[in-house]
Design an enzyme around this catalytic site. Structure first.
Site, mmCIF file in Angstrom:
data_model
loop_
_atom_site.group_PDB
_atom_site.id
_atom_site.type_symbol
_atom_site.label_atom_id
_atom_site.label_comp_id
_atom_site.label_asym_id
_atom_site.label_seq_id
_atom_site.Cartn_x
_atom_site.Cartn_y
_atom_site.Cartn_z
ATOM 1 N N ARG A 1 53.433 21.414 13.848
ATOM 2 C CA ARG A 1 52.412 21.702 12.838
ATOM 3 C C ARG A 1 51.148 20.907 13.109
ATOM 4 O O ARG A 1 51.209 19.702 13.301
ATOM 5 C CB ARG A 1 52.890 21.295 11.439
ATOM 6 C CG ARG A 1 54.244 21.792 11.023
ATOM 7 C CD ARG A 1 54.124 23.138 10.342
ATOM 8 N NE ARG A 1 55.408 23.780 10.146
ATOM 9 C CZ ARG A 1 56.184 23.637 9.085
ATOM 10 N NH1 ARG A 1 55.841 22.825 8.128
ATOM 11 N NH2 ARG A 1 57.311 24.312 8.991
ATOM 12 N N ARG B 1 46.866 25.975 11.445
ATOM 13 C CA ARG B 1 48.272 26.134 11.089
ATOM 14 C C ARG B 1 48.707 27.555 11.423
ATOM 15 O O ARG B 1 48.086 28.525 11.027
ATOM 16 C CB ARG B 1 48.469 25.849 9.592
ATOM 17 C CG ARG B 1 49.838 26.176 9.038
ATOM 18 C CD ARG B 1 50.888 25.136 9.433
ATOM 19 N NE ARG B 1 52.189 25.493 8.941
ATOM 20 C CZ ARG B 1 52.730 25.060 7.815
ATOM 21 N NH1 ARG B 1 52.057 24.215 7.056
ATOM 22 N NH2 ARG B 1 53.917 25.453 7.446
ATOM 23 N N ASP C 1 52.072 19.670 1.331
ATOM 24 C CA ASP C 1 52.841 20.276 0.253
ATOM 25 C C ASP C 1 52.633 19.514 -1.041
ATOM 26 O O ASP C 1 52.530 18.286 -1.047
ATOM 27 C CB ASP C 1 54.341 20.246 0.583
ATOM 28 C CG ASP C 1 54.691 21.112 1.767
ATOM 29 O OD1 ASP C 1 54.197 22.258 1.833
ATOM 30 O OD2 ASP C 1 55.454 20.650 2.633
ATOM 31 N N ASP D 1 50.422 20.032 7.675
ATOM 32 C CA ASP D 1 51.355 20.511 6.658
ATOM 33 C C ASP D 1 51.124 19.667 5.414
ATOM 34 O O ASP D 1 51.316 18.456 5.444
ATOM 35 C CB ASP D 1 52.792 20.354 7.166
ATOM 36 C CG ASP D 1 53.819 20.970 6.244
ATOM 37 O OD1 ASP D 1 53.451 21.808 5.401
ATOM 38 O OD2 ASP D 1 55.004 20.615 6.363
#
Length: 161
Positions: free
Chosen positions: A89, A79, A94, A92
């Site tokens: 990306r 990343r 989250d 990713d």
């Protein structure tokens, strides 16, 4: 410590990076509840399509430590954080929800995550945790999805080896 609801995405060798991320989550946290995988357009920039999924884990880490662990996992997969916020990306991940917490912290940690408004985050979570509650509104993810602009024409799940 708590139930963490995660959004996973990649548009650079996405099959490889998502498989590796799920394997790392399982190795660290044990059982991982994983959604179907969806192919969606890039949001915020002109890029190749993303593969997106969601996962639920029972984390022994608090949200801050989990966020740091996820950032290290992203970094281990190449990343690049030096470019624009909206860009291609390799990986990713989250934290979208963590129990019923509402907080902000370092490393762009925001609970609940604002990206929950996007179909590529909301729909995979609805697939695996429809009764989870978004703590600011007090509404279930299923209720939020029913009112989402993309509800009538949702992204389609794709086969994922």
């Amino acid at each position: 410590m708590g139930m963490a609801y995660l959004s996973l995405g990649s548009n650079v060798a996405p099959e490889r990076h998502l498989r590796a991320a799920v394997a790392a989550l399982r190795a660290r946290f044990g059982e991982v509840l994983l959604s179907p995988v969806y192919r969606t357009r890039s949001v915020g920039f002109d890029g190749t399509d993303f593969l997106n999924a969601a996962a639920v884990i029972d984390s022994d880490l608090d949200p801050f430590a989990l966020n740091d662990w996820l950032h290290a996992l992203e970094d281990a997969h190449g990343r690049d954080r030096s470019g624009p916020r909206f860009s291609d990306r390799t990986l990713d991940i989250d934290i979208v929800l963590y129990d019923d917490l509402v907080l902000q912290g370092p490393g762009n940690l925001r609970l609940p995550r604002d990206e929950l408004k996007h179909a590529f985050v909301l729909l995979p979570l609805v697939d695996i945790a429809p009764e989870a509650v978004e703590p600011r509104s007090g509404r279930t993810l299923a209720a939020l999805w029913r009112e989402h602009p993309d509800h009538a024409t949702p992204p389609q799940a794709v086969p994922f080896p």
